[in-house]
Structures are given as structure tokens and as C-alpha cells.
Design an enzyme around this catalytic site. Structure first.
Site, PDB file in Angstrom:
ATOM      1  N   CYS A 158      -0.360   4.350   2.696  1.00  0.00           N
ATOM      2  CA  CYS A 158      -0.483   4.384   3.817  1.00  0.00           C
ATOM      3  C   CYS A 158      -0.168   3.109   4.617  1.00  0.00           C
ATOM      4  O   CYS A 158       1.492   3.021   4.559  1.00  0.00           O
ATOM      5  CB  CYS A 158      -1.636   4.663   4.200  1.00  0.00           C
ATOM      6  SG  CYS A 158      -3.698   3.826   2.947  1.00  0.00           S
ATOM      7  N   SER A 159      -0.995   1.654   4.343  1.00  0.00           N
ATOM      8  CA  SER A 159      -0.932   0.244   4.959  1.00  0.00           C
ATOM      9  C   SER A 159      -2.416  -0.117   5.027  1.00  0.00           C
ATOM     10  O   SER A 159      -2.685  -0.931   5.802  1.00  0.00           O
ATOM     11  CB  SER A 159      -0.591   0.906   6.611  1.00  0.00           C
ATOM     12  OG  SER A 159      -1.163   1.411   6.968  1.00  0.00           O
ATOM     13  N   CYS A 160      -2.785   0.061   3.481  1.00  0.00           N
ATOM     14  CA  CYS A 160      -4.248  -0.833   3.414  1.00  0.00           C
ATOM     15  C   CYS A 160      -3.795  -2.283   3.370  1.00  0.00           C
ATOM     16  O   CYS A 160      -2.306  -2.591   2.919  1.00  0.00           O
ATOM     17  CB  CYS A 160      -4.981  -0.324   2.630  1.00  0.00           C
ATOM     18  SG  CYS A 160      -5.640   1.169   2.826  1.00  0.00           S
ATOM     19  N   CYS A 187       1.033  -1.067  -0.143  1.00  0.00           N
ATOM     20  CA  CYS A 187      -0.202   0.262   0.395  1.00  0.00           C
ATOM     21  C   CYS A 187       0.885   1.466  -0.383  1.00  0.00           C
ATOM     22  O   CYS A 187       1.209   1.308   1.298  1.00  0.00           O
ATOM     23  CB  CYS A 187      -1.099  -0.162   1.680  1.00  0.00           C
ATOM     24  SG  CYS A 187      -2.144   1.767   1.200  1.00  0.00           S
TER      25      CYS A 187
END
Lengths: 204, 110
Positions: A111-113, A108
Site C-alpha cells: 500500500c503506502s506504509c 511499500c
């Protein structure tokens, strides 16, 4: 680092962010907006009930049951919902299959999906700037740093997760594991293999 | 390499706490997840341009700062409220003898 509170430091005084979290929580509790017991329950869920074993169970089933795999690939959400692996950060999941021709890897960049219901909370490196920025630019080099060496003629496809769609890699099952039971197979599916930064290891 | 057994979602209790708090507020309908996730993405990319996100601690520090601002923007929390509780918790820790449970004095009644 804590700043001014350091001056009169006390062995019992938590760090500034720890105190900040306590302050936010207290303020919200005071307003009746949150229930502290619910927080404990959520933490317990993400620590003990949700994790890479969920994803591994799906992968193992897909390896041994062709009908299940077909259904998983074509009708992913219906299958995952049936197993209860859906919800926050798992509303739309796409399964991408590794083949001798294509190796899939998930990131991702924004961000940090991450597919929480299947893999739990992402590891530190997945959230790091380094991984997020480099894997798109130099995937083969990144993979080699994870210890993954792919044949030259295997293409690497990088999937960038978003708030709308997340990915789960269906790794290849090495021949050495053919004939293993579903339960045994669950045990060989690593988290990294389902992100694409790992392969399924050799049979012990 | 099998590392499922190394699943370690949270490295510090406060990371878990702020994570759970965010989830819970969303579950209670206090904000839309996509609005939170957009705010968080923006904050992260701002920090990332400085190459700041290396450890979990960096990541959750951004999370913490963002949720604080986010709740303020949504009218759920005022920053002076947080400051009061922050000070109250600091005082509680400093005045509690080692080994005893630290309790917050009730701000609203005191």
C-alpha cells in the site's frame, strides 16, 4: 468524475468525492463520533508540524555525532521517542545506512506504509502503482529515472515496508559537506534521500 | 536536488479531510489502525491490479470508498445516512447564492 449531478451542474457544486466527504463528516458529527475542530488540528499537524524536516534533523545529528548514530542504529525507537518522532505509522522504524557498497531504497509494495512521524505524508509517486511495482523488479532503472546513478559495484537493497516496520535511509554524507554545522546539514537532507530515491546533492 | 520545501502532503482539501477524519476516528478508539490499514491495503491492491493508482486523487478515491465501507461494516454509519447527508449537502450548495457560506440544514430536526 461526478455522474448524475453533472446534468444539473452548478458553479458552486463541489465534486462527488468532496460532497461524499462532507456527508460522512456530517453523519459522524451528528452521531457525536467526531469533533470537526480535531480534524483541523490533525490537518495542521501533518501540514505544518510533521514532515521531512523531522527526519532530516535526525540524519544531520547522526552524521556529526558518532555516539548518537550508534545509538540510533542499535536502539532506534528509544532515540526517536526521545525526540518525539514516533506514533502512528512510526511504531517500529528501522534505520538503514547507505555505504559505498550498499544503497538502500524503501517502498511499500502493498500500500503506502511510510514513516509518517519522520517524513510526513508520502509523495504521490511513492503511492503510485508504478513505483510500488517497479522498484523491486528494476531498482537500478527506477533510480536512474530519479536521476540517481550509482557505481556498478554498489548493490541496491530494496526494503519493503509493512504495517509492522518502516524504514528510514541514512544517506552518505559527501566529503564536500564535511565540517558543516548540524543546522547546515539539516538543510541538505532531502526527503528523497531518506527514501533512497535521492542522494545528497553537491555543496553550493 | 533539495525538495524538502516542496513538501505538499495534500493536493486537495478533501484528501486532507478524509485523512484527518480517519486518524481522528482511530484516535477516539472507534477502530484499530491495523484493521483499517488491512482493509485499505486490500482495496488498493484490488485497484492496483487495474493499474489505477497514478495520482493522489486515485489513491484518495480508494481511501474514501474503503473508509465508507469500513465504517458501515463496523456499524458506525449506514449507507442511507451518508446518502441523506450527500443529498442535503448537494441541495445546500445548489440553493446557496454564490459567495455565501454554505450551511447544512439540520437533518435530525427537519
Amino acid at each position: 468524475m461526478p455522474h448524475d449531478i453533472e446534468n444539473h451542474s452548478h458553479s458552486l457544486l463541489p465534486s462527488e468525492p468532496e460532497l461524499k466527504v462532507k456527508a460522512i463528516e456530517s453523519a459522524l458529527v451528528n452521531q457525536g463520533l467526531i469533533d470537526p475542530a480535531a480534524l483541523d488540528e490533525i490537518i495542521d499537524t501533518y501540514q505544518n508540524k510533521i514532515g521531512p524536516k523531522n527526519g532530516a534533523s535526525i540524519i544531520a545529528k547522526a552524521w556529526i555525532d558518532q555516539d548518537f548514530k550508534d545509538e540510533l542504529m542499535s536502539n532506534t525507537m528509544a532515540v526517536l521517542e526521545k525526540y518525539g518522532f514516533y506514533g502512528r505509522q512510526g511504531e517500529h522504524i528501522r534505520v538503514v545506512e547507505n555505504t559505498p557498497e550498499v544503497h538502500n531504497i524503501v517502498v511499500c509494495t502493498l500500500c503506502s506504509c511510510y514513516p509518517w512521524p519522520l517524513l510526513g505524508i508520502p509523495p504521490t509517486w511513492y503511492k503510485s502503482d508504478e513505483y510500488r511495482s517497479r522498484v523491486v523488479r528494476e531498482p537500478r532503472k527506477c533510480l536512474s529515472e530519479f536521476g540517481v546513478k550509482l557505481p556498478e559495484n554498489t548493490n541496491i537493497r530494496v526494503w519493503d515496508s509493512t504495517a509492522e516496520i518502516r524504514y528510514l535511509v541514512l544517506p552518505m554524507l559527501p566529503d564536500a559537506f564535511k565540517g558543516f554545522s548540524e543546522q547546515e546539514l539539516v538543510g541538505i537532507v532531502s526527503r528523497d534521500a531518506m527514501i533512497g530515491t535521492g542522494l545528497i546533492g553537491p555543496a553550493k | 536536488m533539495i525538495n524538502n520545501d516542496e513538501y505538499r502532503p495534500f493536493h486537495e482539501p478533501w484528501h486532507a479531510q478524509i485523512f484527518a477524519l480517519t486518524i481522528h476516528l482511530n484516535e477516539q478508539g472507534h477502530f484499530e489502525w491495523k484493521d483499517w490499514s488491512q482493509a485499505f491495503s486490500e482495496a488498493l491492491s484490488l485497484e492496483s491490479s487495474n493499474g489505477a493508482i497514478v495520482k493522489d486523487e486515485d489513491y484518495y478515491l480508494v481511501w474514501l470508498k474503503t473508509i465508507e465501507e469500513f465504517l458501515a461494516q463496523n456499524g458506525k454509519l449506514k449507507s442511507d445516512e451518508i446518502t441523506s447527508y450527500f443529498d442535503a449537502w448537494s441541495a445546500a450548495f445548489l440553493s446557496t447564492p454564490h459567495g455565501q457560506p454554505v450551511k447544512l440544514k439540520n437533518l435530525s430536526s427537519g
